[in-house]
Design an enzyme around this catalytic site. Structure first.
Site, mmCIF file in Angstrom:
data_model
loop_
_atom_site.group_PDB
_atom_site.id
_atom_site.type_symbol
_atom_site.label_atom_id
_atom_site.label_comp_id
_atom_site.label_asym_id
_atom_site.label_seq_id
_atom_site.Cartn_x
_atom_site.Cartn_y
_atom_site.Cartn_z
ATOM 1 N N LYS A 177 33.229 -51.771 7.520
ATOM 2 C CA LYS A 177 33.731 -51.578 8.895
ATOM 3 C C LYS A 177 35.267 -51.514 8.933
ATOM 4 O O LYS A 177 35.839 -50.622 9.556
ATOM 5 C CB LYS A 177 33.267 -52.723 9.816
ATOM 6 C CG LYS A 177 31.761 -52.868 9.916
ATOM 7 C CD LYS A 177 31.375 -53.951 10.884
ATOM 8 C CE LYS A 177 31.800 -55.347 10.473
ATOM 9 N NZ LYS A 177 31.177 -55.852 9.233
ATOM 10 N N ARG A 237 29.390 -59.204 18.650
ATOM 11 C CA ARG A 237 28.501 -59.635 17.575
ATOM 12 C C ARG A 237 27.292 -60.383 18.095
ATOM 13 O O ARG A 237 26.452 -60.818 17.310
ATOM 14 C CB ARG A 237 29.272 -60.584 16.663
ATOM 15 C CG ARG A 237 29.743 -59.974 15.375
ATOM 16 C CD ARG A 237 30.546 -61.051 14.680
ATOM 17 N NE ARG A 237 30.446 -60.939 13.268
ATOM 18 C CZ ARG A 237 31.421 -60.437 12.526
ATOM 19 N NH1 ARG A 237 32.509 -59.966 13.063
ATOM 20 N NH2 ARG A 237 31.282 -60.410 11.224
ATOM 21 N N ARG A 265 35.608 -57.648 -3.585
ATOM 22 C CA ARG A 265 36.716 -57.463 -2.628
ATOM 23 C C ARG A 265 37.814 -58.481 -2.934
ATOM 24 O O ARG A 265 37.563 -59.620 -3.250
ATOM 25 C CB ARG A 265 36.226 -57.674 -1.192
ATOM 26 C CG ARG A 265 37.386 -57.679 -0.191
ATOM 27 C CD ARG A 265 36.957 -57.526 1.236
ATOM 28 N NE ARG A 265 36.121 -58.592 1.730
ATOM 29 C CZ ARG A 265 35.560 -58.598 2.932
ATOM 30 N NH1 ARG A 265 35.742 -57.589 3.757
ATOM 31 N NH2 ARG A 265 34.796 -59.599 3.307
ATOM 32 N N ARG A 281 26.170 -65.447 5.926
ATOM 33 C CA ARG A 281 26.683 -64.415 6.850
ATOM 34 C C ARG A 281 25.633 -63.329 7.080
ATOM 35 O O ARG A 281 25.477 -62.823 8.188
ATOM 36 C CB ARG A 281 27.970 -63.797 6.278
ATOM 37 C CG ARG A 281 29.172 -64.712 6.432
ATOM 38 C CD ARG A 281 30.312 -64.298 5.539
ATOM 39 N NE ARG A 281 30.881 -63.012 5.870
ATOM 40 C CZ ARG A 281 31.626 -62.297 5.035
ATOM 41 N NH1 ARG A 281 31.870 -62.744 3.815
ATOM 42 N NH2 ARG A 281 32.119 -61.139 5.411
HETATM 43 P P1 AP5 Z 1 35.344 -53.909 4.269
HETATM 44 O O1 AP5 Z 1 35.819 -52.650 4.888
HETATM 45 O O2 AP5 Z 1 36.315 -55.035 4.134
HETATM 46 O O3 AP5 Z 1 33.978 -54.391 4.990
HETATM 47 P P2 AP5 Z 1 33.739 -55.056 6.404
HETATM 48 O O4 AP5 Z 1 32.469 -54.522 6.939
HETATM 49 O O5 AP5 Z 1 34.954 -54.946 7.273
HETATM 50 O O6 AP5 Z 1 33.506 -56.546 5.933
HETATM 51 P P3 AP5 Z 1 33.877 -57.951 6.549
HETATM 52 O O7 AP5 Z 1 33.410 -58.949 5.541
HETATM 53 O O8 AP5 Z 1 35.321 -58.038 6.952
HETATM 54 O O9 AP5 Z 1 32.987 -58.000 7.807
HETATM 55 P P4 AP5 Z 1 32.469 -59.235 8.511
HETATM 56 O O10 AP5 Z 1 31.933 -58.645 9.745
HETATM 57 O O11 AP5 Z 1 31.566 -60.123 7.790
HETATM 58 O O12 AP5 Z 1 33.778 -60.159 8.622
HETATM 59 P P5 AP5 Z 1 34.899 -60.305 9.727
HETATM 60 O O13 AP5 Z 1 36.183 -60.310 9.019
HETATM 61 O O14 AP5 Z 1 34.692 -59.373 10.861
HETATM 62 O O15 AP5 Z 1 34.751 -53.554 2.823
HETATM 63 C C1 AP5 Z 1 34.268 -54.558 1.957
HETATM 64 C C2 AP5 Z 1 34.690 -54.232 0.504
HETATM 65 O O16 AP5 Z 1 34.052 -53.031 0.090
HETATM 66 C C3 AP5 Z 1 36.205 -53.996 0.322
HETATM 67 O O17 AP5 Z 1 36.578 -54.457 -0.957
HETATM 68 C C4 AP5 Z 1 36.358 -52.451 0.385
HETATM 69 O O18 AP5 Z 1 37.464 -52.016 -0.367
HETATM 70 C C5 AP5 Z 1 35.028 -52.007 -0.233
HETATM 71 N N1 AP5 Z 1 34.508 -50.765 0.361
HETATM 72 C C6 AP5 Z 1 34.517 -50.412 1.683
HETATM 73 N N2 AP5 Z 1 33.898 -49.231 1.854
HETATM 74 C C7 AP5 Z 1 33.476 -48.834 0.606
HETATM 75 C C8 AP5 Z 1 32.756 -47.694 0.133
HETATM 76 N N3 AP5 Z 1 32.347 -46.710 0.954
HETATM 77 N N4 AP5 Z 1 32.481 -47.629 -1.196
HETATM 78 C C9 AP5 Z 1 32.887 -48.623 -2.042
HETATM 79 N N5 AP5 Z 1 33.574 -49.708 -1.663
HETATM 80 C C10 AP5 Z 1 33.856 -49.823 -0.337
HETATM 81 O O19 AP5 Z 1 34.554 -61.776 10.287
HETATM 82 C C11 AP5 Z 1 34.717 -62.924 9.494
HETATM 83 C C12 AP5 Z 1 34.209 -64.135 10.251
HETATM 84 O O20 AP5 Z 1 34.938 -64.305 11.493
HETATM 85 C C13 AP5 Z 1 32.738 -64.084 10.699
HETATM 86 O O21 AP5 Z 1 31.851 -64.482 9.668
HETATM 87 C C14 AP5 Z 1 32.748 -65.054 11.879
HETATM 88 O O22 AP5 Z 1 32.756 -66.400 11.462
HETATM 89 C C15 AP5 Z 1 34.089 -64.761 12.529
HETATM 90 N N6 AP5 Z 1 33.986 -63.688 13.567
HETATM 91 C C16 AP5 Z 1 34.510 -62.435 13.505
HETATM 92 N N7 AP5 Z 1 34.205 -61.745 14.620
HETATM 93 C C17 AP5 Z 1 33.462 -62.580 15.396
HETATM 94 C C18 AP5 Z 1 32.822 -62.438 16.655
HETATM 95 N N8 AP5 Z 1 32.889 -61.286 17.358
HETATM 96 N N9 AP5 Z 1 32.131 -63.498 17.139
HETATM 97 C C19 AP5 Z 1 32.063 -64.660 16.476
HETATM 98 N N10 AP5 Z 1 32.627 -64.861 15.262
HETATM 99 C C20 AP5 Z 1 33.325 -63.826 14.727
#
Ligand code: AP5
Length: 220
Positions: free
Chosen positions: A14, A89, A128, A172
């Site tokens: 994402k 979410r 990552r 997660r």
């Molecule tokens: P990346 O682009 O970083 O993936 P992502 O989907 O953004 O992953 P996240 O782990 O950041 O998502 P998440 O939703 O769990 O965490 P968030 O930070 O929002 O890609 C991942 C890896 O793959 C990278 O190394 C990238 O280089 C590689 N990659 C990408 N695309 C690729 C491809 N096509 N091919 C190969 N490699 C690729 O949230 C973290 C925490 O915050 C949550 O667990 C929760 O506790 C809290 N939180 C956040 N938002 C909320 C909310 N709305 N409500 C409540 N709690 C929340």
């Protein structure tokens, strides 16, 4: 036409896709994860409370996140468009988002849903690395930094996110299935969802997303 949500499980890409789309359309990329991590690193009261949940791989309470989002969306730069990454979410957050946008006289145009297998997610998250200083995201296999362990942008150290440890990733993924998957039904019933195959390299996924959006914008 550029008020977008990017949706998908943890590690589905994402953040990576959002950055690309935001660059092409010149719109802000608003990531609740990034906003929360900023609070955590500054050790604000808000951040300290959020960290307890994030470290366990659980969702931060809706009230905290909704407040963060309302502030972000009220900025004038969001009027021309935005891409929301990691929000909403829960169905409650989706309902709250609708209220916030109504007040601003805006609405969501499309929800981009990235489909990626659990095996690929686990592979991507275990490889990552993020910069401890500026938050830039790398991957030791698919997007390595020029110098191992050092950020290309600011020279900061690259680390594994606390919540990318295998036991937290498992949690997660379970949280996503239980709390976030219903959000998709919410937007499917409103005919907003664009399903995108999120497998393949970054350039391939980027092209799929942009081509699909362009097609939709032509038709509307
Ligand atoms: P990346 O682009 O970083 O993936 P992502 O989907 O953004 O992953 P996240 O782990 O950041 O998502 P998440 O939703 O769990 O965490 P968030 O930070 O929002 O890609 C991942 C890896 O793959 C990278 O190394 C990238 O280089 C590689 N990659 C990408 N695309 C690729 C491809 N096509 N091919 C190969 N490699 C690729 O949230 C973290 C925490 O915050 C949550 O667990 C929760 O506790 C809290 N939180 C956040 N938002 C909320 C909310 N709305 N409500 C409540 N709690 C929340």
């Amino acid at each position: 036409m550029k008020h977008l949500i990017i949706f998908g499980p943890p590690g589905s890409g994402k953040g990576t896709v959002s950055q690309e789309v935001a660059k092409v359309y010149g719109i802000p990329h608003i990531s609740t994860g990034d906003l929360l991590r900023e609070h955590v690193s500054k050790k604000t009261t808000f951040g300290l409370k959020a960290k307890e949940y994030m470290d366990r791989g659980e969702l931060v309470p809706n009230s905290l996140v909704n407040e963060l989002m309302e502030d972000a969306l009220a900025k004038s730069e969001c009027r021309k468009g935005f891409i929301l990454d990691g929000y909403p979410r829960t169905v409650e957050q989706a309902e709250e988002l609708e209220k916030i946008l109504n007040k601003l006289n805006l609405h969501i145009d499309w929800v981009i849903n990235l489909n990626v297998s659990d095996e690929e997610i686990i592979r991507r998250l275990s490889t990552r690395r993020v910069c401890k200083v500026c938050g830039a995201v790398y991957n030791t296999v698919t997007n390595p930094s020029k110098k191992e362990g050092v950020c290309d942008v600011c020279g900061g150290p690259l680390i594994l996110r606390d919540d990318d440890k295998p036991e937290v990733v498992k949690n997660r993924l379970q949280t996503y299935a239980k709390m976030s998957a219903p959000v998709l039904s919410y937007y499917i019933s409103r005919q907003k969802v664009l399903n995108i195959d999120g497998s393949g390299d970054v350039a391939t996924v980027r092209a799929r997303v942009l081509n699909t959006l362009e097609e939709k914008m032509r038709v509307k």
